[in-house]
Design a protein around this motif. Sequence first.
Motif, PDB file in Angstrom:
ATOM      1  N   GLY A 186     -33.376   6.632 -18.670  1.00 40.58           N
ATOM      2  CA  GLY A 186     -32.716   7.708 -17.944  1.00 40.58           C
ATOM      3  C   GLY A 186     -31.905   8.600 -18.869  1.00 40.58           C
ATOM      4  O   GLY A 186     -32.034   8.545 -20.088  1.00 40.58           O
ATOM      5  N   ASP A 236     -28.020  10.608 -19.841  1.00 43.40           N
ATOM      6  CA  ASP A 236     -26.670  10.194 -20.240  1.00 43.40           C
ATOM      7  C   ASP A 236     -25.844   9.660 -19.073  1.00 43.40           C
ATOM      8  O   ASP A 236     -25.006   8.784 -19.251  1.00 43.40           O
ATOM      9  CB  ASP A 236     -25.938  11.370 -20.888  1.00 43.40           C
ATOM     10  N   GLU A 237     -26.072  10.188 -17.880  1.00 40.12           N
ATOM     11  CA  GLU A 237     -25.292   9.762 -16.711  1.00 40.12           C
ATOM     12  C   GLU A 237     -25.453   8.265 -16.443  1.00 40.12           C
ATOM     13  O   GLU A 237     -24.513   7.589 -16.044  1.00 40.12           O
ATOM     14  CB  GLU A 237     -25.716  10.557 -15.479  1.00 40.12           C
ATOM     15  N   GLY A 238     -26.652   7.749 -16.689  1.00 39.73           N
ATOM     16  CA  GLY A 238     -26.886   6.318 -16.494  1.00 39.73           C
ATOM     17  C   GLY A 238     -26.018   5.469 -17.403  1.00 39.73           C
ATOM     18  O   GLY A 238     -25.505   4.428 -16.999  1.00 39.73           O
ATOM     19  N   PHE A 239     -25.824   5.918 -18.627  1.00 41.25           N
ATOM     20  CA  PHE A 239     -24.987   5.183 -19.572  1.00 41.25           C
ATOM     21  C   PHE A 239     -23.524   5.234 -19.144  1.00 41.25           C
ATOM     22  O   PHE A 239     -22.807   4.248 -19.280  1.00 41.25           O
ATOM     23  CB  PHE A 239     -25.174   5.736 -20.988  1.00 41.25           C
ATOM     24  N   CYS A 259     -28.550  -1.380 -25.344  1.00 41.03           N
ATOM     25  CA  CYS A 259     -27.882  -0.509 -24.356  1.00 41.03           C
ATOM     26  C   CYS A 259     -26.722  -1.225 -23.659  1.00 41.03           C
ATOM     27  O   CYS A 259     -25.568  -0.991 -23.961  1.00 41.03           O
ATOM     28  CB  CYS A 259     -28.879  -0.015 -23.295  1.00 41.03           C
ATOM     29  N   ARG A 260     -27.059  -2.110 -22.736  1.00 38.26           N
ATOM     30  CA  ARG A 260     -26.041  -2.731 -21.887  1.00 38.26           C
ATOM     31  C   ARG A 260     -25.220  -3.802 -22.594  1.00 38.26           C
ATOM     32  O   ARG A 260     -23.994  -3.782 -22.548  1.00 38.26           O
ATOM     33  CB  ARG A 260     -26.697  -3.309 -20.626  1.00 38.26           C
ATOM     34  N   ASN A 284     -22.480   5.472 -16.024  1.00 33.23           N
ATOM     35  CA  ASN A 284     -22.368   4.565 -14.874  1.00 33.23           C
ATOM     36  C   ASN A 284     -22.343   3.109 -15.311  1.00 33.23           C
ATOM     37  O   ASN A 284     -21.557   2.309 -14.798  1.00 33.23           O
ATOM     38  CB  ASN A 284     -23.518   4.801 -13.894  1.00 33.23           C
ATOM     39  N   VAL A 285     -23.209   2.765 -16.255  1.00 30.08           N
ATOM     40  CA  VAL A 285     -23.246   1.397 -16.774  1.00 30.08           C
ATOM     41  C   VAL A 285     -21.917   1.056 -17.443  1.00 30.08           C
ATOM     42  O   VAL A 285     -21.376  -0.032 -17.244  1.00 30.08           O
ATOM     43  CB  VAL A 285     -24.442   1.214 -17.745  1.00 30.08           C
ATOM     44  N   PRO A 309     -28.015  -1.690 -13.917  1.00 31.27           N
ATOM     45  CA  PRO A 309     -29.290  -1.007 -14.158  1.00 31.27           C
ATOM     46  C   PRO A 309     -29.491  -0.692 -15.640  1.00 31.27           C
ATOM     47  O   PRO A 309     -28.538  -0.379 -16.348  1.00 31.27           O
ATOM     48  CB  PRO A 309     -29.176   0.279 -13.332  1.00 31.27           C
ATOM     49  N   ASP A 310     -30.729  -0.798 -16.079  1.00 29.97           N
ATOM     50  CA  ASP A 310     -31.048  -0.489 -17.469  1.00 29.97           C
ATOM     51  C   ASP A 310     -31.123   1.030 -17.615  1.00 29.97           C
ATOM     52  O   ASP A 310     -32.005   1.663 -17.028  1.00 29.97           O
ATOM     53  CB  ASP A 310     -32.381  -1.125 -17.851  1.00 29.97           C
ATOM     54  N   PRO A 311     -30.231   1.629 -18.402  1.00 31.06           N
ATOM     55  CA  PRO A 311     -30.194   3.090 -18.507  1.00 31.06           C
ATOM     56  C   PRO A 311     -31.159   3.663 -19.540  1.00 31.06           C
ATOM     57  O   PRO A 311     -31.227   4.878 -19.724  1.00 31.06           O
ATOM     58  CB  PRO A 311     -28.748   3.351 -18.938  1.00 31.06           C
TER      59      PRO A 311
END
Length: 150
Positions: A126, A128-131, A13-14, A133-134, A121-123
């Motif tokens: 969560g 799609d919004e978390g990705f 992810c990140r 933001n990341v 933060p690990d998305p």
Amino acid sequence: MTKILMVCLGNICRSPLAEGILKSKLPEDYFFIDSAGTANYHVGNSPDKRSVAVARKYGLDITNLRGRQFNISDFDEFDMIYVMDESNFKNVIKLARNDDDIAKVKLILNEIYNNQNYDVPDPYYGGDEGFENVYKMLDEACDIIAEKLK
């Protein structure tokens, strides 16, 4: 050549996002950027489809990246190691052999917020919004890293 490693938990992810973002900002003739995870959950796997989608939205292709686990030899291979959160930091530091190894490891958001030790933060669990933001956090941090290195 300057070698930079991005590290998160699973490397899907990140850290692949951070790798792709920083690669887009630095000339590949002078910089090698890679990513890894502190855990072995996703070794050999492609990035999470949501990371791929947000990268694509901003013109980046990270589909060819594959997860791998951080190992001690990465301290020898890389000049800088950016971790995404405090847990990643502790896991990487546990493997450090000396002060030189430790000095290479930094929390990536400290590039934006000096010595505040904020986590990306690990998305994963969560939406799609978390990705999104990341992506924005990492893009800002990578702008600063690229400026310092140019």
